[in-house]
Structure formats: structure tokens, C-alpha cells
Design a protein around this motif. Structure first.
Motif, mmCIF file in Angstrom:
data_model
loop_
_atom_site.group_PDB
_atom_site.id
_atom_site.type_symbol
_atom_site.label_atom_id
_atom_site.label_comp_id
_atom_site.label_asym_id
_atom_site.label_seq_id
_atom_site.Cartn_x
_atom_site.Cartn_y
_atom_site.Cartn_z
ATOM 1 N N GLY A 177 -12.055 4.868 4.862
ATOM 2 C CA GLY A 177 -11.995 5.444 6.193
ATOM 3 C C GLY A 177 -11.361 4.560 7.232
ATOM 4 N N SER A 178 -11.239 3.262 6.963
ATOM 5 C CA SER A 178 -10.674 2.346 7.953
ATOM 6 C C SER A 178 -9.264 1.892 7.614
ATOM 7 N N THR A 179 -8.961 1.757 6.344
ATOM 8 C CA THR A 179 -7.615 1.355 5.927
ATOM 9 C C THR A 179 -7.147 2.260 4.795
ATOM 10 N N ILE A 180 -5.857 2.312 4.614
ATOM 11 C CA ILE A 180 -5.277 3.192 3.605
ATOM 12 C C ILE A 180 -5.701 2.746 2.207
ATOM 13 N N PRO A 181 -6.097 3.682 1.341
ATOM 14 C CA PRO A 181 -6.525 3.322 -0.017
ATOM 15 C C PRO A 181 -5.340 2.880 -0.874
ATOM 16 N N LEU A 182 -5.055 1.602 -0.794
ATOM 17 C CA LEU A 182 -3.861 1.064 -1.413
ATOM 18 C C LEU A 182 -4.046 -0.433 -1.624
ATOM 19 N N ASN A 183 -3.665 -0.927 -2.786
ATOM 20 C CA ASN A 183 -3.560 -2.364 -3.010
ATOM 21 C C ASN A 183 -2.188 -2.825 -2.530
ATOM 22 N N ILE A 184 -2.183 -3.888 -1.757
ATOM 23 C CA ILE A 184 -0.967 -4.331 -1.082
ATOM 24 C C ILE A 184 -0.545 -5.701 -1.583
ATOM 25 N N ASP A 185 0.763 -5.849 -1.818
ATOM 26 C CA ASP A 185 1.355 -7.157 -2.124
ATOM 27 C C ASP A 185 2.678 -7.241 -1.369
ATOM 28 N N LYS A 186 2.691 -7.997 -0.260
ATOM 29 C CA LYS A 186 3.908 -8.161 0.540
ATOM 30 C C LYS A 186 4.559 -9.491 0.163
ATOM 31 N N ARG A 187 5.836 -9.434 -0.219
ATOM 32 C CA ARG A 187 6.541 -10.625 -0.688
ATOM 33 C C ARG A 187 7.633 -11.049 0.298
ATOM 34 N N PHE A 188 7.782 -12.378 0.443
ATOM 35 C CA PHE A 188 8.839 -12.972 1.254
ATOM 36 C C PHE A 188 9.559 -14.010 0.404
ATOM 37 N N ILE A 189 10.892 -14.001 0.437
ATOM 38 C CA ILE A 189 11.693 -14.954 -0.337
ATOM 39 C C ILE A 189 12.731 -15.597 0.579
ATOM 40 N N VAL A 190 12.803 -16.919 0.545
ATOM 41 C CA VAL A 190 13.864 -17.668 1.227
ATOM 42 C C VAL A 190 14.572 -18.501 0.174
ATOM 43 N N ARG A 191 15.910 -18.444 0.191
ATOM 44 C CA ARG A 191 16.706 -19.107 -0.839
ATOM 45 C C ARG A 191 17.555 -20.226 -0.241
ATOM 46 N N GLU A 204 0.073 -0.219 -4.806
ATOM 47 C CA GLU A 204 -0.577 0.326 -6.002
ATOM 48 C C GLU A 204 -1.828 1.107 -5.626
ATOM 49 N N ARG A 205 -2.014 2.233 -6.314
ATOM 50 C CA ARG A 205 -3.247 3.020 -6.234
ATOM 51 C C ARG A 205 -3.885 3.082 -7.620
ATOM 52 N N LYS A 206 -5.177 2.785 -7.659
ATOM 53 C CA LYS A 206 -5.932 2.921 -8.895
ATOM 54 C C LYS A 206 -6.426 4.365 -9.035
ATOM 55 N N GLU A 207 -6.796 4.743 -10.233
ATOM 56 C CA GLU A 207 -7.204 6.125 -10.499
ATOM 57 C C GLU A 207 -8.407 6.553 -9.678
ATOM 58 N N ASP A 208 -9.270 5.612 -9.344
ATOM 59 C CA ASP A 208 -10.494 5.989 -8.639
ATOM 60 C C ASP A 208 -10.350 5.946 -7.117
ATOM 61 N N PHE A 209 -9.131 5.700 -6.615
ATOM 62 C CA PHE A 209 -8.935 5.692 -5.168
ATOM 63 C C PHE A 209 -9.016 7.114 -4.628
ATOM 64 N N ARG A 210 -9.562 7.261 -3.434
ATOM 65 C CA ARG A 210 -9.730 8.566 -2.802
ATOM 66 C C ARG A 210 -8.375 9.204 -2.494
ATOM 67 N N ASP A 211 -8.381 10.531 -2.283
ATOM 68 C CA ASP A 211 -7.169 11.258 -1.919
ATOM 69 C C ASP A 211 -6.582 10.690 -0.630
ATOM 70 N N ALA A 212 -5.276 10.756 -0.516
ATOM 71 C CA ALA A 212 -4.619 10.300 0.715
ATOM 72 C C ALA A 212 -3.197 10.830 0.761
ATOM 73 N N HIS A 213 -2.696 11.033 1.983
ATOM 74 C CA HIS A 213 -1.277 11.287 2.218
ATOM 75 C C HIS A 213 -0.659 10.015 2.804
ATOM 76 N N MET A 214 0.535 9.692 2.345
ATOM 77 C CA MET A 214 1.272 8.570 2.939
ATOM 78 C C MET A 214 2.599 9.125 3.454
ATOM 79 N N TYR A 215 2.623 9.447 4.737
ATOM 80 C CA TYR A 215 3.757 10.157 5.316
ATOM 81 C C TYR A 215 4.939 9.243 5.635
ATOM 82 N N GLN A 216 4.642 7.981 5.906
ATOM 83 C CA GLN A 216 5.726 7.079 6.305
ATOM 84 C C GLN A 216 5.410 5.659 5.869
ATOM 85 N N THR A 217 6.420 4.990 5.304
ATOM 86 C CA THR A 217 6.322 3.586 4.928
ATOM 87 C C THR A 217 7.601 2.894 5.373
ATOM 88 N N ARG A 218 7.457 1.762 6.044
ATOM 89 C CA ARG A 218 8.642 1.098 6.580
ATOM 90 C C ARG A 218 8.328 -0.362 6.915
#
Length: 709
Positions: A177-191, A204-218
Motif C-alpha cells: 500500500g505504500s510502495t509499488i510491489p516490485l524488487n528494484i535494482d538501479k545500476r550506475f556505470i562509469v567507465r 522484478e515481481r515475484k509470483e506472490d506479489f499483489r496485483d498492480a498496474h505500472m502505467y509509467q516508468t522513466r
């Protein structure tokens, strides 16, 4: 004469010494353990123009050409500094390669600083750390989540590269109810030797995660407001822009929707009377590969480079945002823009899902202020884009979820078209769009919002080769310019690492029941070929003046009522010209400022003969639909029931968002011969819905076919 000859020889000697020196540096770089591509940019950039000018121009031009190449202040050190990671401050992580210094808040994963050249931070320092560079997701009921992470981990740390991971695991007990049901891994690379940073996310979403819509990702970047004022989206769409302050209510007037404002009292008089709307700067996925901003004071460019569309949704023609007044740049991965909620953004409990978004490359460059630096920086950014595309898929990422080139496959084949009413022979599908997407029905790729897609265009003979395809299950889809409908190969394609699948030759039979009696438009999935009116002089955006961008001007929908004051559009086959007489959008009539009425368009045509026992077909291809209903009547506009109705269709809002298309739809309407009459006939097209000012459809193409012969 002797002195002239000696000077010429001296110039040649100097040039050869320069070339030999640079070649020695180049080969020295190649022999090092650092990948050679770091040095190819700087060496080739300075050396090859000299070689070209020596052979294409007289030698006296060479010093000038060499000097011009130095106008772009690139890193030309053959031994660039190693990449350094600083983690001594518990509140931030700093990565420094001598060209850029990247600062990331710990553990949130907010990008809070990019130091480059004379700019201590290209991001807006006055903003809160959560509002400089960040990921965000719009999910259930419009909830807004900036996906704050909780842990940081060093994935790779060498002299050549640093990759950092910021993660968060979702749990029902603490996060529901407070955050989107999603496992997050944000990566940064400097070369090493690269002026910029790479960013990607693994969601990533696991099978037991609750229903959700994700309308926008950016990913969003808020740049320094007092520095970055010149925006560039394409070769024709770039200029000095208004400020964010100019959009305030004290300096502007909100128009038909909040995104569109009329600048009434801008900080600089040159912007007075202009319209600004972020949707005017949208691009199709296939074209949305490079955009950004330039700081005039330092002649520094900030660019968002997207080398691949594989992680974007909706296929190559899906339109989305780029850069806009702020100054803001966005990297869009998922959205309902120009599609509405018809694009699949629903995730159900029991459905496991994982996807990698990116990497995208944030590139910075600089030039001498005394040059035409806007053009210099833009052209260099395009050069860098080409280099990134050639390097895809990247070989330096360290996530097992991002397969390398050797872990991918490719699919090739040839597409032909069979339409005996156009050509007795098979037609080679030239420049057709061919792609791999999740299994579905023909055309389902338009609304596919969860998986990966891989697209290319055929050559003159209809041949294609789709490279670097991730392992997985796909269908092959296509559409061909000049032909209606969608193609799907009736075969599930399984890609495994290293696979090279040749599908051979296959044939598309586009929808067709009989010979063409008449047609309006071009089957190209857009309304671009139809009449696009001039905008109101008081509601113009100078960035949309180019003919190809004219449809992006504000208020064109109301021009219909001005042009057709005495009655609705009437198109006479054989007399009218669709580029001059067919309005680009079937919109409502603006009766006054708050009242809009449905409109009925007429197509008049003559049939010299009618086969009353035969079956005719009316092919209606729509390029867009927004909360619309199209009704079709034949020869009787007062018929209580229409002969055909689409019922309510569409959420793409393409008219209001200055698009020239949304989602493609095709209706093949069977019509018995006794519906027609010998001589004059009329088809009545009514868009019946008027609940809002932007209920509308756009036509792609209309064709009346006679009975089968």
C-alpha cells in the motif's frame, strides 16, 4: 617562388609529424589492457579529418581543418585517469574518472550530482536531492513512486570501470500500500575515458506479489535552470527555450489543458505570444534516440542517448516524451502516452516478471564558445550515438539479466506481398517494419507493455535480419507501407543463445476482397498526408514550423470549425485532393468556447454500374481514436441506425497531444450491392461522441472495393 616551395614542404613535414605522433599514441592505446574503443573516439576524431583534408583539399587547408577538429574539447589524453570510487561518506557514493564526477545519494539511489568541465553540477543544485536525477513509476490510481532503495553494493571496481547497484526488496508486511510491489535494482556505470555515465534498472515481481498496474516508468533529469536553455531533439527541432519560470501563472495563461500554456509575460520578450507544451516535443521510439540540452555559458552539452529500443514498449511507432522546458530530459521506458490504457500495464498476482530497462547513456561534451558550438555539440552527440549503437549490446555490464552478444540470437528472412488487384506478381516488401515481440495476435505488439521487442526494416527486396535478440519466445510481426493490415507469421519462434534462424521467404496477403473503386489517403498508419492547417498566429510554437512538424502546433483541432464554417467536410472522389481537402483529424465542431458538436463528413462518388447481388467492401483504417465512435451510413444520413459502428473506441488522445497518429485500427466492412445505386452515392461518416473537446478519430486510409472478380 623558392620560398613558397620551401614553406609548402615545411607544412607537409609538420603535418606528417603530427600524423606520426598521433598514430604512435593510437597504437600505444591499443596495446594497453583498456578497451581500444576509448581511444578510437579521440584518435579518429583528430587524425582522420587531417587525412581527409590532405587528400581532398590542398595542403594549405590542413592546419585549418586540424584546428577545427580541436574546437570540440574532447578528452584526448592517451592515458586517461583510472576510475575512482569514494565511499568514505556514508550519505553518498562518488565515482570519478577524471572527466565526470558522479554523486549518488546513499542508500536512496538518487543521482544528485554530475560534475563536468566548469560546472560543479549540471543538475539543479537548488532542488531537493530527490528531484535532480531519479527513476519514477506511476502505478495504481495515479500513485507516484520514486523507488527509493535501501542497500548499495559495489558490483565491479577496477581502474577501467565502476558499477554500483542500489537495491530494494518488496515485502507485503512493510511495503503493501505504500510502495509499488516490485524488487528494484538501479545500476550506475562509469567507465575510463568516457565523459558520462550509463544507467539501467532491473525490475522484478515475484509470483506472490499483489496485483498492480505500472502505467509509467522513466528516468528524469532536472538540469541547472540558469545554464541549460538550448534544447535539441532532432536536426530541425532545436532552439533557445523559455524558462520554467515563464510557465508560472503570473507569466503565462493555461490553455485547454495544463501542459499547454501561452507565454504572456515571459522573462525575455522574444518568447511573448508563444505556446509551450511538452507533448509538442514527443518522438516515436524509432527516432527517440538522442535529445538533450546545451549550456551556452560553458558550451557544454547534456545528452540522453538510447542505443536500443528493445526495452521500450509499444513497438517502433509508439510516441513518447523527450526533453522539455525545465530544463528537463527524460528517458521513457513505459507510458500510456498516445495509447491510453489499451497498452498492457496490468500485473496479476501469480504472474512472475522481470525486465531490464536500459542501459541508457548520459553523455556530456563541450566545445569552444567562439565556434558554432550548438551545431558542433549536436553533431558530436550524433557521432556518439552511432558509436553506442555499434557497441550494442554492451559487453561491460555485470548483470546476468543483461545478455551479451554471444548470448543472443538473430532471425532473418524475406517478406513478400501478394495482392493480385495491385500486381499479378508477388511484390517485394520494401522498407517494411518487421519485428519480434511477445506471442499474440496480428498487431498485438502495439499494446504489448511487458516484454522485449526487436524491430528492423526490410531492404529493397524485402529481406531483413533482426540481430541481438534476447533468448525467449516470440512471434514475428510486420506491416508494409502501401498495404493495409498487420502481418503475423503463424509460428512461435524460440531464441536460444547463439541461434541464427533463417525463416526463408513468407508471404503477406493484406486484407482485400475486390478491386479498388476509389481510395483516400496512403496506407502508412498516420494522417500526415492529409490537410494540416496553418496554426493560429497567436498560438504558435517556433519549434514546430518545419513542414514535417506542422501537425505539432497547438489548436489545430479548432481550425476545422474556421475552415468549414458553412457545413462539414464534403469530399468528392475524382475532384477533391486528400492533401488539400481532407482534414487531418475528424474532430468536433467548436460552437463556442464551451460547446462542441459531433460532425458528419461526406464522401461523394459515382458508380457507373452496380452489381446488386455482389458484395462490396469498405476498408476503413484509422490512425488514431480518442473516446470516439465512428458511425457509417450509406446514402441516407437520417437513418436511425447506422449501417456500421465502431462503438466507443480509443484512449490515445493523439489530437490534444499533438500526435499525427495513435493506435492503428482496421475495419473491413462488408456491404451488399443493393446498398448502392447506379450513379451518385454518398457515404456519411459521423463521429458521434462529444463528451469532451477532444473526442476524435484520425483516418489512415479509406478504400471502397468492388465485388470479387
Amino acid at each position: 617562388m623558392e620560398k613558397v616551395v620551401n614553406r609548402s614542404h615545411l607544412r607537409k613535414l609538420v603535418l606528417w609529424l603530427i600524423m606520426i605522433t598521433e598514430l604512435l599514441l593510437f597504437f600505444s592505446a591499443c596495446s594497453a589492457e583498456i578497451p581500444a574503443r576509448f581511444f578510437l573516439c579521440s584518435s579518429s576524431f583528430s587524425l582522420f579529418p587531417v587525412l581527409f583534408c590532405m587528400f581532398l583539399f590542398d595542403e594549405s587547408a590542413c592546419p585549418v581543418a586540424l584546428w577545427r577538429t580541436r574546437k570540440l574539447l574532447k578528452n584526448e589524453d592517451s592515458n586517461p585517469l583510472e576510475v575512482r570510487l569514494q565511499t568514505n561518506d556514508p550519505d553518498k557514493v562518488v565515482i570519478d574518472n577524471g572527466l565526470v564526477v558522479v554523486t549518488i545519494e546513499n542508500p536512496s539511489g538518487y543521482l544528485t550530482g554530475i560534475k563536468y568541465k566548469g560546472l560543479d553540477n549540471v543538475l539543479e543544485s537548488r532542488n531537493h536531492d530527490s528531484n535532480k536525477g531519479y527513476w519514477d513509476i506511476v502505478w495504481d490510481d495515479g500513485a507516484y513512486d520514486k523507488i527509493v532503495t535501501k542497500h548499495v553494493k559495489v558490483i565491479t571496481q577496477t581502474d577501467d570501470l565502476v558499477e554500483i547497484s542500489f537495491t530494494k526488496q518488496w515485502t507485503f508486511r512493510t511495503d503493501n500500500g505504500s510502495t509499488i510491489p516490485l524488487n528494484i535494482d538501479k545500476r550506475f556505470i562509469v567507465r575510463r575515458g568516457v565523459p558520462g555515465l550509463y544507467m539501467y534498472g532491473i525490475f522484478e515481481r515475484k509470483e506472490d506479489f499483489r496485483d498492480a498496474h505500472m502505467y509509467q516508468t522513466r528516468i528524469v533529469f532536472k538540469l541547472k535552470e540558469d545554464k541549460f536553455r538550448f534544447m535539441a531533439i532532432s536536426d530541425t527541432r532545436q532552439r533557445f527555450m523559455p524558462s520554467a519560470e515563464d510557465r508560472d501563472s503570473t507569466r503565462s495563461q493555461t490553455l485547454a489543458f495544463k501542459e499547454a500554456v501561452l507565454l504572456t509575460n515571459p522573462s525575455e520578450p522574444q518568447f511573448r505570444g508563444e505556446v509551450d507544451d511538452k507533448y509538442q516535443y514527443s518522438s516515436e521510439n524509432k527516432d527517440n534516440k538522442l535529445h538533450g540540452w546545451i549550456s551556452d555559458d560553458e558550451a557544454v552539452g547534456f545528452w540522453v542517448i538510447t542505443p536500443s529500443d528493445e526495452f521500450r514498449t509499444g513497438g517502433p511507432h509508439k510516441q513518447d516524451l523527450t526533453s522539455h522546458v525545465g530544463p528537463t530530459s527524460v528517458s521513457m521506458f513505459v507510458s500510456t502516452h498516445y495509447t491510453g490504457t489499451e497498452i498492457d500495464t496490468a500485473y496479476k498476482k501469480g504472474e512472475a516478471w522481470k525486465k531490464v530497462f536500459g542501459p541508457v547513456f548520459i553523455y556530456l561534451n563541450s566545445a569552444s564558445c567562439d565556434d558554432d558550438f550548438h551545431k558542433t555539440l549536436w553533431n558530436d552527440a550524433k557521432r556518439q550515438l552511432c558509436e553506442e549503437i555499434e557497441s550494442w549490446p554492451y559487453n561491460f555490464t555485470r548483470s546476468e539479466d543483461f545478455p551479451l552478444a554471444e548470448q543472443r540470437g538473430e532471425v532473418s528472412g524475406q517478406l513478400l506481398v501478394r495482392d493480385r488487384y495491385m500486381d499479378k506478381e508477388l511484390v517485394q516488401a520494401q522498407s517494411a517494419f518487421v519485428g519480434l515481440a511477445a506471442p499474440g495476435y496480428a498487431g498485438s505488439w502495439q499494446t504489448e507493455g511487458k516484454g522485449y521487442q526487436f524491430w528492423t526494416q526490410t531492404d529493397k527486396t524485402g529481406r531483413f535480419n533482426i540481430k541481438n535478440v534476447r533468448p525467449g519466445e516470440y512471434n514475428l510481426y510486420a506491416w508494409v507501407h502501401g498495404f493495409i493490415g498487420d502481418y503475423k507469421l503463424d509460428l512461435n519462434i524460440t531464441i536460444q543463445p547463439g541461434n541464427k534462424i533463417n525463416l526463408g521467404t513468407f508471404i503477406y496477403d493484406p486484407p482485400r476482397n475486390g478491386p479498388t473503386l476509389w481510395e483516400i489517403g496512403i496506407p502508412d498508419r498516420t494522417a500526415a498526408e492529409f490537410f494540416i492547417p496553418d496554426p493560429y498566429p497567436t498560438l504558435m510554437n517556433p519549434l514546430c514550423i518545419d513542414v514535417a512538424d506542422k501537425f505539432r502546433q497547438y489548436g489545430l483541432w479548432d481550425r476545422y470549425s474556421d475552415i468549414h464554417r458553412q457545413g462539414d467536410l464534403v469530399y468528392t472522389v475524382g475532384v477533391s485532393n486528400y492533401s488539400q481537402h481532407w482534414f487531418f483529424a475528424h474532430v468536433l465542431r467548436n460552437v463556442d468556447n464551451s460547446t462542441y458538436q459531433p460532425t458528419t463528413w461526406q464522401i461523394k462518388y459515382n458508380l457507373e454500374d452496380v452489381n446488386e447481388t455482389g458484395n462490396y467492401t469498405l476498408q476503413v483504417a484509422l490512425a488514431a481514436a480518442s473516446y470516439a465512435e465512428l458511425q457509417v451510413r450509406f446514402n441516407n444520413p437520417d437513418a436511425v441506425l447506422p449501417y456500421f459502428t465502431t462503438t466507443r473506441i480509443g484512449y490515445d488522445n493523439a489530437v490534444a497531444r499533438h500526435g499525427i497518429h495513435g493506435l492503428y485500427r482496421l475495419y473491413s466492412i462488408d456491404v451488399p450491392g443493393n446498398t448502392f445505386q447506379k450513379g451518385d452515392n454518398t457515404i456519411f461518416l459521423t463521429q458521434t461522441r462529444s463528451q469532451g473537446s477532444f473526442n476524435a478519430v484520425m483516418y489512415d486510409y479509406i478504400r471502397l472495393e468492388g465485388p470479387t472478380v
